[in-house]
Write an enzyme that holds these catalytic residues in place. Sequence first.
Site, PDB file in Angstrom:
ATOM      1  N   THR A 171     -18.735 -40.668   7.710  1.00  0.00           N
ATOM      2  CA  THR A 171     -17.646 -41.123   6.978  1.00  0.00           C
ATOM      3  C   THR A 171     -17.312 -39.984   5.933  1.00  0.00           C
ATOM      4  O   THR A 171     -16.275 -39.732   5.641  1.00  0.00           O
ATOM      5  CB  THR A 171     -17.770 -42.497   6.583  1.00  0.00           C
ATOM      6  OG1 THR A 171     -18.061 -43.252   7.513  1.00  0.00           O
ATOM      7  CG2 THR A 171     -16.437 -42.805   5.784  1.00  0.00           C
ATOM      8  N   LYS A 224     -10.676 -45.787  11.973  1.00  0.00           N
ATOM      9  CA  LYS A 224     -12.134 -46.355  12.434  1.00  0.00           C
ATOM     10  C   LYS A 224     -11.873 -47.532  13.290  1.00  0.00           C
ATOM     11  O   LYS A 224     -11.373 -48.530  12.934  1.00  0.00           O
ATOM     12  CB  LYS A 224     -12.861 -46.867  11.088  1.00  0.00           C
ATOM     13  CG  LYS A 224     -14.194 -47.401  11.316  1.00  0.00           C
ATOM     14  CD  LYS A 224     -15.044 -46.252  11.554  1.00  0.00           C
ATOM     15  CE  LYS A 224     -16.840 -46.970  11.548  1.00  0.00           C
ATOM     16  NZ  LYS A 224     -17.727 -45.897  11.673  1.00  0.00           N
ATOM     17  N   SER A 236     -19.032 -52.301  12.131  1.00  0.00           N
ATOM     18  CA  SER A 236     -19.898 -53.574  11.784  1.00  0.00           C
ATOM     19  C   SER A 236     -20.467 -53.470  10.438  1.00  0.00           C
ATOM     20  O   SER A 236     -20.432 -52.388   9.904  1.00  0.00           O
ATOM     21  CB  SER A 236     -20.807 -53.828  13.040  1.00  0.00           C
ATOM     22  OG  SER A 236     -21.772 -52.609  13.012  1.00  0.00           O
ATOM     23  N   ASP A 288     -16.127 -48.184   5.676  1.00  0.00           N
ATOM     24  CA  ASP A 288     -15.827 -46.983   6.225  1.00  0.00           C
ATOM     25  C   ASP A 288     -14.263 -46.722   6.445  1.00  0.00           C
ATOM     26  O   ASP A 288     -13.469 -45.874   6.154  1.00  0.00           O
ATOM     27  CB  ASP A 288     -16.625 -46.577   7.610  1.00  0.00           C
ATOM     28  CG  ASP A 288     -17.904 -46.688   7.589  1.00  0.00           C
ATOM     29  OD1 ASP A 288     -18.453 -46.513   6.317  1.00  0.00           O
ATOM     30  OD2 ASP A 288     -18.620 -46.508   8.553  1.00  0.00           O
ATOM     31  N   GLU A 291     -13.243 -41.909  13.894  1.00  0.00           N
ATOM     32  CA  GLU A 291     -14.519 -42.014  13.558  1.00  0.00           C
ATOM     33  C   GLU A 291     -15.173 -43.111  14.515  1.00  0.00           C
ATOM     34  O   GLU A 291     -14.771 -44.108  14.511  1.00  0.00           O
ATOM     35  CB  GLU A 291     -14.792 -42.444  11.987  1.00  0.00           C
ATOM     36  CG  GLU A 291     -16.431 -42.085  11.917  1.00  0.00           C
ATOM     37  CD  GLU A 291     -16.455 -42.911  10.496  1.00  0.00           C
ATOM     38  OE1 GLU A 291     -17.573 -43.529  10.500  1.00  0.00           O
ATOM     39  OE2 GLU A 291     -15.953 -42.671   9.369  1.00  0.00           O
ATOM     40  N   GLY A 292     -16.106 -42.650  15.305  1.00  0.00           N
ATOM     41  CA  GLY A 292     -16.956 -43.630  15.916  1.00  0.00           C
ATOM     42  C   GLY A 292     -18.003 -44.331  14.941  1.00  0.00           C
ATOM     43  O   GLY A 292     -18.063 -44.410  13.857  1.00  0.00           O
ATOM     44  N   ALA A 293     -18.891 -45.167  15.761  1.00  0.00           N
ATOM     45  CA  ALA A 293     -19.742 -46.347  14.884  1.00  0.00           C
ATOM     46  C   ALA A 293     -21.059 -45.686  15.537  1.00  0.00           C
ATOM     47  O   ALA A 293     -21.296 -45.935  16.627  1.00  0.00           O
ATOM     48  CB  ALA A 293     -19.419 -47.597  15.324  1.00  0.00           C
ATOM     49  N   GLY A 294     -21.964 -45.437  14.603  1.00  0.00           N
ATOM     50  CA  GLY A 294     -23.380 -45.003  14.894  1.00  0.00           C
ATOM     51  C   GLY A 294     -23.532 -43.845  15.457  1.00  0.00           C
ATOM     52  O   GLY A 294     -22.386 -42.668  15.276  1.00  0.00           O
TER      53      GLY A 294
END
Length: 236
Positions: A23, A44, A48, A62, A128-131
Amino acid sequence: MGAPSPGRTTVLVTGTDTGVGKTWAGCALAHALRAVGRRVIAVKPVESGCGDSGAEPAAGEDGERLAAATGQAAPRRALRRFRAAIAPAAAADLESGNPSEAAGTLELDQIAAEIEAAAGDADVLLVEGAGGLLSPMAWDWTAVDLARTLDASALVIASDRLGTINHTLLTLSALDLAGVRVAGVVLSAPAAPDASTGGNAAAIMRLSGIDRVRAVPRVDDPAAAAEWFGEVVSWL
């Protein structure tokens, strides 16, 4: 789903792990793009560890930080928000209590269509991805699938610390296997540097054959870090 705009650059901001500065890098890149007159939207898709899914986003989320960096009117938060600070697929299951309902909430084509609609007439779309790259956004798709659906290149964010050579090469291998173009790699400075910090970029370039690998210094404010992302803008 509508086709990606042919005149727009779409970039997946992904990482080798959680907590590597995705981020922060996305925000810095947004500031750098705006500084050269590019119209940028950042999305995003799934987040979570949020507050109540119906509540206004917290300043630290984020999705909110990305929107503040681009100055966009919408979206002002992640498209899907879940309370549990675990992988999105698991967080969705936990929140709904119904796996089939959770699957519908995280349907790839629907989310991709919402991202395309949000992009509007932007010159650059940051997603933007997550993890980490292969963390499950849903049980049947990851950020790799989203990048392919959106015809996006990938900007890989990693932490400039011990272990990042292996993590980064694995991430690059997964992107190559999926046929996703790699725009480059940004190594963010860790809070606690170690003996490898400062030398990882050269090692990754040597082993991967990719020369678009740069380490950036630790600057808390992503707007102040935008100058370090001028070169990254040229990669896109």
